[in-house]
Design a protein around this motif. Structure first.
Motif, PDB file in Angstrom:
ATOM      1  N   TYR A 139       0.846  -1.189   0.000  1.00 54.22           N
ATOM      2  CA  TYR A 139       0.000   0.000   0.000  1.00 54.22           C
ATOM      3  C   TYR A 139       0.881   1.239   0.000  1.00 54.22           C
ATOM      4  O   TYR A 139       1.805   1.368   0.819  1.00 54.22           O
ATOM      5  CB  TYR A 139      -0.905   0.040   1.234  1.00 54.22           C
ATOM      6  CG  TYR A 139      -1.683   1.329   1.318  1.00 54.22           C
ATOM      7  CD1 TYR A 139      -2.760   1.567   0.478  1.00 54.22           C
ATOM      8  CD2 TYR A 139      -1.307   2.330   2.206  1.00 54.22           C
ATOM      9  CE1 TYR A 139      -3.454   2.767   0.522  1.00 54.22           C
ATOM     10  CE2 TYR A 139      -1.993   3.531   2.263  1.00 54.22           C
ATOM     11  CZ  TYR A 139      -3.064   3.741   1.424  1.00 54.22           C
ATOM     12  OH  TYR A 139      -3.753   4.932   1.462  1.00 54.22           O
ATOM     13  N   VAL A 140       0.594   2.146  -0.918  1.00 50.53           N
ATOM     14  CA  VAL A 140       1.222   3.459  -0.954  1.00 50.53           C
ATOM     15  C   VAL A 140       0.085   4.476  -0.973  1.00 50.53           C
ATOM     16  O   VAL A 140      -0.818   4.376  -1.807  1.00 50.53           O
ATOM     17  CB  VAL A 140       2.128   3.626  -2.197  1.00 50.53           C
ATOM     18  CG1 VAL A 140       2.671   5.038  -2.289  1.00 50.53           C
ATOM     19  CG2 VAL A 140       3.273   2.608  -2.170  1.00 50.53           C
ATOM     20  N   PRO A 141       0.088   5.447  -0.058  1.00 53.73           N
ATOM     21  CA  PRO A 141      -0.983   6.445  -0.030  1.00 53.73           C
ATOM     22  C   PRO A 141      -1.082   7.172  -1.377  1.00 53.73           C
ATOM     23  O   PRO A 141      -0.063   7.447  -2.019  1.00 53.73           O
ATOM     24  CB  PRO A 141      -0.554   7.420   1.072  1.00 53.73           C
ATOM     25  CG  PRO A 141       0.463   6.695   1.880  1.00 53.73           C
ATOM     26  CD  PRO A 141       1.102   5.701   0.972  1.00 53.73           C
ATOM     27  N   PRO A 142      -2.300   7.479  -1.815  1.00 51.99           N
ATOM     28  CA  PRO A 142      -2.487   8.114  -3.125  1.00 51.99           C
ATOM     29  C   PRO A 142      -1.592   9.322  -3.412  1.00 51.99           C
ATOM     30  O   PRO A 142      -1.018   9.403  -4.497  1.00 51.99           O
ATOM     31  CB  PRO A 142      -3.973   8.485  -3.135  1.00 51.99           C
ATOM     32  CG  PRO A 142      -4.602   7.432  -2.265  1.00 51.99           C
ATOM     33  CD  PRO A 142      -3.593   7.182  -1.165  1.00 51.99           C
ATOM     34  N   PRO A 143      -1.390  10.258  -2.467  1.00 53.58           N
ATOM     35  CA  PRO A 143      -0.542  11.412  -2.801  1.00 53.58           C
ATOM     36  C   PRO A 143       0.926  11.039  -3.061  1.00 53.58           C
ATOM     37  O   PRO A 143       1.666  11.811  -3.660  1.00 53.58           O
ATOM     38  CB  PRO A 143      -0.633  12.318  -1.571  1.00 53.58           C
ATOM     39  CG  PRO A 143      -1.800  11.847  -0.799  1.00 53.58           C
ATOM     40  CD  PRO A 143      -2.000  10.401  -1.151  1.00 53.58           C
ATOM     41  N   ALA A 144       1.349   9.865  -2.605  1.00 52.46           N
ATOM     42  CA  ALA A 144       2.755   9.463  -2.738  1.00 52.46           C
ATOM     43  C   ALA A 144       2.987   8.467  -3.870  1.00 52.46           C
ATOM     44  O   ALA A 144       4.110   8.028  -4.093  1.00 52.46           O
ATOM     45  CB  ALA A 144       3.233   8.866  -1.413  1.00 52.46           C
ATOM     46  N   ARG A 145       1.956   8.093  -4.585  1.00 49.50           N
ATOM     47  CA  ARG A 145       2.096   7.103  -5.653  1.00 49.50           C
ATOM     48  C   ARG A 145       2.922   7.666  -6.810  1.00 49.50           C
ATOM     49  O   ARG A 145       2.923   8.859  -7.058  1.00 49.50           O
ATOM     50  CB  ARG A 145       0.728   6.634  -6.130  1.00 49.50           C
ATOM     51  CG  ARG A 145       0.069   5.814  -5.046  1.00 49.50           C
ATOM     52  CD  ARG A 145      -1.269   5.257  -5.428  1.00 49.50           C
ATOM     53  NE  ARG A 145      -1.825   4.568  -4.258  1.00 49.50           N
ATOM     54  CZ  ARG A 145      -3.083   4.263  -4.115  1.00 49.50           C
ATOM     55  NH1 ARG A 145      -3.946   4.555  -5.066  1.00 49.50           N
ATOM     56  NH2 ARG A 145      -3.495   3.643  -3.023  1.00 49.50           N
TER      57      ARG A 145
END
Length: 94
Positions: free
Chosen positions: A43-49
């Motif tokens: 899992y990578v948070p959306p803002p950090a993708r």
């Protein structure tokens, strides 16, 4: 990039804090035995993708597997795709 490793009761994860937020990026696994883990989720948070965090977590998992004599069964689709792009056949089972 600082990546932390934790394991307890046969479950573990690698985590890192993205520069862009307060939610951890993580890759989790479950242990089958002393030498075998199954990576089951990334899992990578959306803002950090798109910043390479998932790849960095994958590389760290492989480094730890090599250092500790583990083999990895890739259950997570993201990790499986990473394994197909890299030469990790010494630790990743297909």
């Amino acid at each position: 990039m600082d990546i932390d490793f934790t394991e307890e009761h046969g479950r573990g994860k690698w985590t890192t804090m993205p520069d862009s937020g307060d939610e951890l990026a993580e890759m989790s696994f479950s242990r089958t035995n002393d030498q075998l883990i199954m990576i089951d989720h990334t899992y990578v948070p959306p803002p950090a993708r798109g910043q390479g965090l998932g790849e960095a977590l994958s590389k760290r998992a492989v480094e730890d597997a090599r250092a500790n004599g583990w083999k990895i069964i890739p259950v997570c689709p993201f990790f499986k795709a990473q394994a197909e792009r890299h030469d990790w056949g010494d630790v990743v089972r297909s």
